[in-house]
Design a protein around this motif. Structure first.
Motif, mmCIF file in Angstrom:
data_model
loop_
_atom_site.group_PDB
_atom_site.id
_atom_site.type_symbol
_atom_site.label_atom_id
_atom_site.label_comp_id
_atom_site.label_asym_id
_atom_site.label_seq_id
_atom_site.Cartn_x
_atom_site.Cartn_y
_atom_site.Cartn_z
ATOM 1 N N ILE A 15 -2.433 3.097 0.520
ATOM 2 C CA ILE A 15 -2.347 2.672 1.916
ATOM 3 C C ILE A 15 -3.233 1.448 2.141
ATOM 4 C CG2 ILE A 15 -2.985 3.337 4.279
ATOM 5 C CD1 ILE A 15 -1.962 6.182 3.526
ATOM 6 N N ALA A 16 -4.445 1.474 1.613
ATOM 7 C CA ALA A 16 -5.347 0.324 1.758
ATOM 8 C C ALA A 16 -4.759 -0.917 1.094
ATOM 9 C CB ALA A 16 -6.709 0.653 1.150
ATOM 10 N N HIS A 17 -4.148 -0.746 -0.067
ATOM 11 C CA HIS A 17 -3.533 -1.875 -0.772
ATOM 12 C C HIS A 17 -2.353 -2.439 0.029
ATOM 13 C CE1 HIS A 17 -2.174 -4.364 -4.078
ATOM 14 N NE2 HIS A 17 -0.975 -3.812 -3.976
ATOM 15 N N LEU A 18 -1.521 -1.570 0.553
ATOM 16 C CA LEU A 18 -0.367 -2.024 1.342
ATOM 17 C C LEU A 18 -0.826 -2.750 2.602
ATOM 18 C CD1 LEU A 18 1.939 1.096 0.971
ATOM 19 C CD2 LEU A 18 2.308 -1.158 -0.060
ATOM 20 N N GLU A 19 -1.862 -2.225 3.252
ATOM 21 C CA GLU A 19 -2.382 -2.891 4.451
ATOM 22 C C GLU A 19 -2.926 -4.276 4.108
ATOM 23 O OE1 GLU A 19 -5.121 0.083 5.770
ATOM 24 O OE2 GLU A 19 -3.630 1.039 7.070
ATOM 25 N N ALA A 20 -3.595 -4.403 2.957
ATOM 26 C CA ALA A 20 -4.116 -5.703 2.535
ATOM 27 C C ALA A 20 -2.973 -6.682 2.271
ATOM 28 C CB ALA A 20 -4.971 -5.545 1.284
ATOM 29 N N LEU A 21 -1.898 -6.198 1.661
ATOM 30 C CA LEU A 21 -0.741 -7.062 1.413
ATOM 31 C C LEU A 21 -0.108 -7.531 2.721
ATOM 32 C CD1 LEU A 21 1.012 -5.235 -1.577
ATOM 33 C CD2 LEU A 21 -0.229 -7.405 -1.647
ATOM 34 N N LEU A 22 -0.056 -6.649 3.717
ATOM 35 C CA LEU A 22 0.519 -7.020 5.015
ATOM 36 C C LEU A 22 -0.346 -8.055 5.735
ATOM 37 C CD1 LEU A 22 1.823 -3.590 6.345
ATOM 38 C CD2 LEU A 22 3.179 -5.605 5.785
ATOM 39 N N GLU A 23 -1.657 -7.991 5.547
ATOM 40 C CA GLU A 23 -2.547 -8.961 6.188
ATOM 41 C C GLU A 23 -2.368 -10.367 5.624
ATOM 42 O OE1 GLU A 23 -6.532 -7.528 5.888
ATOM 43 O OE2 GLU A 23 -6.138 -5.809 7.186
ATOM 44 N N GLU A 24 -1.853 -10.471 4.403
ATOM 45 C CA GLU A 24 -1.648 -11.776 3.772
ATOM 46 C C GLU A 24 -0.458 -12.521 4.347
ATOM 47 O OE1 GLU A 24 -1.335 -11.046 -0.395
ATOM 48 O OE2 GLU A 24 -3.410 -10.364 -0.577
ATOM 49 N N GLY A 25 0.374 -11.838 5.114
ATOM 50 C CA GLY A 25 1.530 -12.487 5.732
ATOM 51 C C GLY A 25 2.694 -12.686 4.770
ATOM 52 N N PRO A 26 3.277 -11.605 4.263
ATOM 53 C CA PRO A 26 4.401 -11.728 3.333
ATOM 54 C C PRO A 26 5.670 -12.206 4.041
ATOM 55 C CG PRO A 26 4.078 -9.448 3.921
ATOM 56 C CD PRO A 26 2.960 -10.219 4.553
ATOM 57 N N PRO A 27 6.679 -12.622 3.279
ATOM 58 C CA PRO A 27 7.963 -13.007 3.883
ATOM 59 C C PRO A 27 8.572 -11.813 4.639
ATOM 60 C CG PRO A 27 7.918 -13.490 1.522
ATOM 61 C CD PRO A 27 6.669 -12.766 1.839
ATOM 62 N N PRO A 28 9.443 -12.084 5.600
ATOM 63 C CA PRO A 28 9.994 -11.009 6.450
ATOM 64 C C PRO A 28 10.637 -9.853 5.677
ATOM 65 C CG PRO A 28 10.583 -13.138 7.351
ATOM 66 C CD PRO A 28 9.920 -13.400 6.037
ATOM 67 N N GLU A 29 11.426 -10.140 4.657
ATOM 68 C CA GLU A 29 12.091 -9.044 3.933
ATOM 69 C C GLU A 29 11.078 -8.204 3.149
ATOM 70 O OE1 GLU A 29 12.195 -12.872 1.809
ATOM 71 O OE2 GLU A 29 13.223 -12.271 3.628
ATOM 72 N N GLN A 30 10.034 -8.833 2.639
ATOM 73 C CA GLN A 30 9.004 -8.078 1.923
ATOM 74 C C GLN A 30 8.159 -7.283 2.920
ATOM 75 O OE1 GLN A 30 6.264 -10.431 -0.378
ATOM 76 N NE2 GLN A 30 5.547 -8.664 -1.539
ATOM 77 N N ARG A 31 7.921 -7.854 4.084
ATOM 78 C CA ARG A 31 7.150 -7.156 5.122
ATOM 79 C C ARG A 31 7.842 -5.850 5.513
ATOM 80 N NH1 ARG A 31 3.302 -7.588 8.784
ATOM 81 N NH2 ARG A 31 2.682 -9.685 8.186
ATOM 82 N N VAL A 32 9.155 -5.891 5.658
ATOM 83 C CA VAL A 32 9.911 -4.690 6.031
ATOM 84 C C VAL A 32 9.738 -3.607 4.970
ATOM 85 C CG1 VAL A 32 12.232 -3.776 6.408
ATOM 86 C CG2 VAL A 32 11.566 -5.945 7.447
ATOM 87 N N ALA A 33 9.839 -3.994 3.698
ATOM 88 C CA ALA A 33 9.690 -3.038 2.605
ATOM 89 C C ALA A 33 8.270 -2.465 2.562
ATOM 90 C CB ALA A 33 10.035 -3.697 1.270
ATOM 91 N N LEU A 34 7.272 -3.317 2.764
ATOM 92 C CA LEU A 34 5.881 -2.857 2.749
ATOM 93 C C LEU A 34 5.608 -1.906 3.912
ATOM 94 C CD1 LEU A 34 4.014 -6.180 1.870
ATOM 95 C CD2 LEU A 34 4.260 -4.170 0.409
ATOM 96 N N GLU A 35 6.116 -2.234 5.089
ATOM 97 C CA GLU A 35 5.907 -1.365 6.245
ATOM 98 C C GLU A 35 6.579 -0.008 6.052
ATOM 99 O OE1 GLU A 35 7.320 -3.856 9.390
ATOM 100 O OE2 GLU A 35 5.342 -4.764 9.716
#
Length: 64
Positions: A15-35
């Motif tokens: 969860i901490a790793h995924l939250e860190a990845l989301l803070e980096e501002g991934p592309p929209p399609e990757q953001r959806v998968a991460l969320e």
């Protein structure tokens, strides 16, 4: 013991790793998968906690 996986600890780290990845501002399609994965991991962590409470306190079996 080496080689034994603590599921709750692993979930908290994931969860901490995924939250860190989301803070980096991934592309929209990757953001959806991460969320989606983040939501699943949080739900799984909650279920794991419910079972632990049930085992410790002897209450009714938790319902999903």
């Amino acid at each position: 013991m080496p080689g034994i996986i603590d599921g709750r600890r692993w979930l908290r780290q994931r969860i901490a790793h995924l939250e860190a990845l989301l803070e980096e501002g991934p592309p929209p399609e990757q953001r959806v998968a991460l969320e989606a994965e983040l939501e699943t991991a949080r739900a799984e962590l909650g279920r794991a906690g419910a079972w632990r409470r049930w085992l410790l306190w002897g209450a009714r079996r938790p319902t999903p």
